[in-house]
Motif scaffolding. Structure first.
Motif, PDB file in Angstrom:
ATOM      1  N   PHE A  24       0.826  -1.201   0.000  1.00 25.06           N
ATOM      2  CA  PHE A  24       0.000   0.000   0.000  1.00 25.06           C
ATOM      3  C   PHE A  24       0.868   1.263   0.000  1.00 25.06           C
ATOM      4  N   VAL A  25       1.837   1.341   0.909  1.00 23.99           N
ATOM      5  CA  VAL A  25       2.697   2.526   1.000  1.00 23.99           C
ATOM      6  C   VAL A  25       3.583   2.647  -0.233  1.00 23.99           C
ATOM      7  N   LEU A  26       4.126   1.521  -0.691  1.00 30.05           N
ATOM      8  CA  LEU A  26       4.999   1.568  -1.854  1.00 30.05           C
ATOM      9  C   LEU A  26       4.231   1.993  -3.108  1.00 30.05           C
ATOM     10  N   ARG A  27       2.991   1.567  -3.213  1.00 23.70           N
ATOM     11  CA  ARG A  27       2.171   1.967  -4.361  1.00 23.70           C
ATOM     12  C   ARG A  27       1.992   3.477  -4.385  1.00 23.70           C
ATOM     13  N   HIS A  28       1.727   4.058  -3.218  1.00 23.89           N
ATOM     14  CA  HIS A  28       1.568   5.510  -3.165  1.00 23.89           C
ATOM     15  C   HIS A  28       2.898   6.222  -3.365  1.00 23.89           C
ATOM     16  N   GLY A  29       3.980   5.613  -2.920  1.00 30.19           N
ATOM     17  CA  GLY A  29       5.285   6.191  -3.193  1.00 30.19           C
ATOM     18  C   GLY A  29       5.608   6.170  -4.671  1.00 30.19           C
ATOM     19  N   LEU A  30       5.185   5.109  -5.330  1.00 32.96           N
ATOM     20  CA  LEU A  30       5.431   4.973  -6.767  1.00 32.96           C
ATOM     21  C   LEU A  30       4.664   6.024  -7.569  1.00 32.96           C
ATOM     22  N   VAL A  99       3.000  -4.071  -6.792  1.00 33.46           N
ATOM     23  CA  VAL A  99       2.525  -2.742  -6.416  1.00 33.46           C
ATOM     24  C   VAL A  99       1.670  -2.115  -7.513  1.00 33.46           C
ATOM     25  N   GLY A 100       1.057  -2.904  -8.321  1.00 31.48           N
ATOM     26  CA  GLY A 100       0.219  -2.363  -9.384  1.00 31.48           C
ATOM     27  C   GLY A 100      -1.044  -1.748  -8.830  1.00 31.48           C
ATOM     28  N   GLY A 101      -1.724  -0.966  -9.620  1.00 35.03           N
ATOM     29  CA  GLY A 101      -2.960  -0.342  -9.191  1.00 35.03           C
ATOM     30  C   GLY A 101      -2.764   1.125  -8.911  1.00 35.03           C
ATOM     31  N   ALA A 102      -3.878   1.835  -8.853  1.00 38.13           N
ATOM     32  CA  ALA A 102      -3.810   3.279  -8.707  1.00 38.13           C
ATOM     33  C   ALA A 102      -3.752   3.738  -7.265  1.00 38.13           C
TER      34      ALA A 102
END
Length: 204
Positions: A24-30, A99-102
């Motif tokens: 979750f955090v890495l996705r938002h960091g990405l 970490v896919g997804g928006a």
């Protein structure tokens, strides 16, 4: 090993393992969308749970020698199981952080999702409240506080590292080979912590 460093090492070993909070955090960091908010929400939730574990469970156990013994043995058993599982993952391989997804689209959704991943996740509750709390049971009051600060620092450092370095870390952490190395380090650290707990036991 000083309680602060023991807590820091244990906290990092547990939190770095693949889980929904990290993704979750890495996705938002990405995506650079509310990355710091996601990290802050997860870190605050972990701080609450770790504090309940160390000062609640750990403090309760510390008042009774037999409970200290039981909590330490159970904590060491959990650490050993986690450590062996991590070493098995390092040997077998195949793990990767996807970490896919928006990700969540509003600040409220970010906080709500972080609360769900943190407070409704049985593995997170087990790690923070039960395992970390039991691991702190044999420490004195000041030692338990130092242990608490070490584990909390591990949580904050890891989540904000994921948030701030998401773009750079995502390609590396998506590789199974990187996680095999990480799993090996995690497994050895957890087993070492379990041995340290057992060696420090004082029979009632």
């Amino acid at each position: 090993m000083p309680p602060f460093l023991r807590g820091l090492g244990l906290g990092l070993s547990l939190i770095v393992a693949i889980g929904p909070q990290n993704a979750f955090v890495l996705r938002h960091g990405l995506t650079r969308r509310f990355a710091l908010l996601a990290a802050l929400a997860c870190a605050l939730c972990d701080t609450l749970l770790i504090t309940l574990g160390v000062l609640g469970v750990g403090g309760l156990l510390a008042g009774h020698a037999a409970l200290v013994l039981a909590g330490t043995v159970v904590g060491a058993a959990f650490l050993t199981w986690y450590g062996l599982r991590a070493l098995r993952g390092a040997w077998v391989g195949g793990a990767a952080l996807h970490v896919g997804g928006a990700g969540a689209g509003t600040p409220g959704a970010v906080v709500g999702t972080a609360l769900g991943f943190s407070l409704l996740n049985p593995h997170a509750l087990l790690d923070t409240v039960v395992l970390i709390g039991g691991a702190s049971a044999g420490l004195s009051g000041s030692g338990r506080t130092a242990f608490l600060l070490g584990t909390v620092l591990a949580s904050w450092a890891w989540f904000f590292t994921l948030a701030l370095a998401g773009r750079a870390l995502a390609p590396v952490m998506a590789r199974p080979g990187a996680w095999r190395v990480l799993d090996a380090l995690i497994g050895l650290t957890l087993l070492g912590t379990a041995v340290g707990l057992l060696l420090g036991l004082r029979l009632p």
